[in-house]
Scaffold this motif. Structure first.
Motif, PDB file in Angstrom:
ATOM      1  N   SER A   1      -3.997 -49.216  -2.112  1.00 43.03           N
ATOM      2  CA  SER A   1      -3.555 -50.594  -2.298  1.00 43.03           C
ATOM      3  C   SER A   1      -4.276 -51.440  -1.262  1.00 43.03           C
ATOM      4  O   SER A   1      -4.376 -51.048  -0.096  1.00 43.03           O
TER       5      SER A   1
ATOM      6  N   TYR B   1       1.220 -57.000  -7.109  1.00 48.52           N
ATOM      7  CA  TYR B   1       0.722 -58.334  -6.766  1.00 48.52           C
ATOM      8  C   TYR B   1      -0.795 -58.240  -6.637  1.00 48.52           C
ATOM      9  O   TYR B   1      -1.326 -57.385  -5.918  1.00 48.52           O
ATOM     10  N   CYS B   2      -1.509 -59.110  -7.327  1.00 48.06           N
ATOM     11  CA  CYS B   2      -2.966 -59.039  -7.354  1.00 48.06           C
ATOM     12  C   CYS B   2      -3.568 -59.147  -5.952  1.00 48.06           C
ATOM     13  O   CYS B   2      -3.189 -60.020  -5.163  1.00 48.06           O
ATOM     14  N   ALA B   3      -4.533 -58.266  -5.657  1.00 42.05           N
ATOM     15  CA  ALA B   3      -5.201 -58.301  -4.352  1.00 42.05           C
ATOM     16  C   ALA B   3      -5.954 -59.604  -4.145  1.00 42.05           C
ATOM     17  O   ALA B   3      -6.038 -60.108  -3.017  1.00 42.05           O
TER      18      ALA B   3
ATOM     19  N   MET C   1      -3.501 -62.034  -2.996  1.00 36.53           N
ATOM     20  CA  MET C   1      -3.136 -61.710  -1.622  1.00 36.53           C
ATOM     21  C   MET C   1      -4.161 -62.248  -0.631  1.00 36.53           C
ATOM     22  O   MET C   1      -3.811 -62.863   0.383  1.00 36.53           O
TER      23      MET C   1
ATOM     24  N   PHE D   1      -0.939 -53.922  -3.914  1.00 40.42           N
ATOM     25  CA  PHE D   1      -1.915 -54.975  -4.154  1.00 40.42           C
ATOM     26  C   PHE D   1      -3.099 -54.389  -4.923  1.00 40.42           C
ATOM     27  O   PHE D   1      -3.775 -53.475  -4.442  1.00 40.42           O
TER      28      PHE D   1
END
Length: 415
Positions: free
Chosen positions: A73, A357-359, A362, A389
């Motif tokens: 992640s 949650y999209c990297a 982030m 992520f």
């Protein structure tokens, strides 16, 4: 504990950070010892700096009867305790004595759809539920073949069962991502878990962007190929050659105000430039509100074509989208709240959850990421959750399973 409590679903999350995998696992083990958990399912996500084999050996030895899945992640994980940060390893333990859970993994070869079929049948067998329809399917995979994987899973379950998950990420999109399944770590694989919860699961899948007002029709794409034959099977691909019969990158550059003008001829990566300006596909309406599946452009190619992180079919109308940090922070909490609201008992029955949650989001949010974990924690009422992520997100939107980018998915477990 009374007799009724013995059969409740319980969740616990554990996060520790450090540069030594052995030391970080030792810290996690001490915390897990104190919990007294006997999980049916273990999620494990971690910063890619860590030793996958050591993490696998620990989970397999510590929880020999549990289904397991996870992988790398981007820059670690988040939980109700906050942002784990670089070097973090996170585990979510789900204890459900009356539920059934199974996981299986395959390497994605030249026919990823067939590999996905194989994996879900193996996961169902591992759960001792062959031929049954799970309440939810959770996947973690190598980026690049997400649509084919969903196609393969749909051959077995159609859209009767939500498919939720993510595409494993590294810290700088160099391709160093890995997946972790019941047979060990992989770099080119798919891990599938089937969830038959005894108390129920809620889910949600959304993006945090809005349309800017521009749109156009995809008039030519680079074709996906099928296996070694090289035969084009669908008029779809991850290269948008033209929009409204003009070079796609030229049209897209106009839509976002000319920010890519200097890169139109040179080409190359535009990933960092486009996180706040994805493309969107109209997925349908709920109570008059349009929901969009998001697509992230990542490169300008020869001929001023666009490369993307998801497949697009010719004839699709693309919408220019735009985002703001504040919306990306707020949306994570809203998606968690929506998943909770989908439980039969709502928040009163919540045991905890899991968030993808999209990297890219982030990295765009940056220093304000602790606000994202706080927003999710508030929506999950401070109960245990784990967040990873990813560089691709899968979820169910308007009763159809899909893959998108810069998205957020969440599942909520009832206790």
């Amino acid at each position: 504990m009374d007799d009724g409590d013995k059969f409740m679903v319980a969740l616990k999350s554990f996060v520790r950070a450090g540069s030594s995998t052995a030391d970080t696992l030792a810290e996690l083990d001490r915390a897990i010892d104190d919990s007294g958990m006997a999980p049916s399912l273990v999620y494990v996500f971690y910063d890619g700096v860590h030793d996958d084999e050591a993490i696998f050996d620990y989970v397999r030895t510590r929880f020999p009867q549990a289904a397991m899945l996870g992988g790398t992640s981007c820059n670690g994980v988040m939980s109700e305790s906050g942002l784990g940060g670089g070097g973090s390893i996170g585990m979510l333990l789900i204890e459900d004595a009356e539920g059934d859970y199974g996981a299986a993994a395959v390497r994605l070869g030249t026919d990823p759809a067939a590999c996905a079929e194989q994996a879900i049948h193996a996961a169902l067998a591992a759960a001792d539920c062959a031929g049954e329809l799970p309440e939810l399917i959770w996947i973690y995979q190598a980026p690049g073949q997400e649509e084919a994987v969903i196609e393969g899973l749909r051959r077995v379950v159609g859209d009767r069962c939500p498919i939720i998950g993510g595409s494993s990420a590294d810290n700088d999109v160099r391709g160093a991502w890995r997946q972790l399944g019941p047979d060990g770590p992989m770099s080119d694989g798919l891990v599938v878990a089937v969830l038959f919860s005894s108390r129920g699961i809620g889910f949600a899948f959304q993006g945090g962007y809005e349309p800017s007002g521009h749109s156009g029709i995809v008039t030519r794409v680079g074709y996906d190929r099928s296996g070694e034959s090289g035969v084009a099977t669908r008029v779809r691909g991850r290269q948008i050659l033209t929009i409204d019969n003009e070079p796609a990158a030229e049209v897209y550059n106009r839509w976002i105000g000319g920010d890519l003008a200097e890169k139109l001829d040179a080409g190359g990566s535009i990933l960092a430039n486009t996180t706040m300006y994805p493309l969107g596909i109209d997925a349908g309406k709920i109570e008059g509100v349009t929901y969009y599946l998001l697509i992230h452009p990542d490169k300008i190619l020869d001929g001023r074509a666009l490369s993307t992180f998801a497949c697009i079919e010719e004839g699709t109308r693309l919408y220019s989208m735009r985002g703001k940090r504040e919306r990306l922070i707020e949306r994570a909490g809203r998606v968690a709240a929506a998943a909770t609201a989908n439980l039969a008992g709502g928040s009163k029955s919540l045991a905890g959850g899991l968030v993808v949650y999209c990297a890219g989001c982030m990295l765009a949010v940056g220093e304000q990421m602790p606000e994202v974990s706080d927003a999710v924690s508030a929506s999950f009422e401070g109960l245990p959750f784990l967040g990873c992520f990813t560089v691709g997100e899968q979820g169910s939107m308007l009763e159809k399973n899909a893959h998108g980018n810069l998205m957020i998915s969440a599942i909520a477990f009832a206790r």
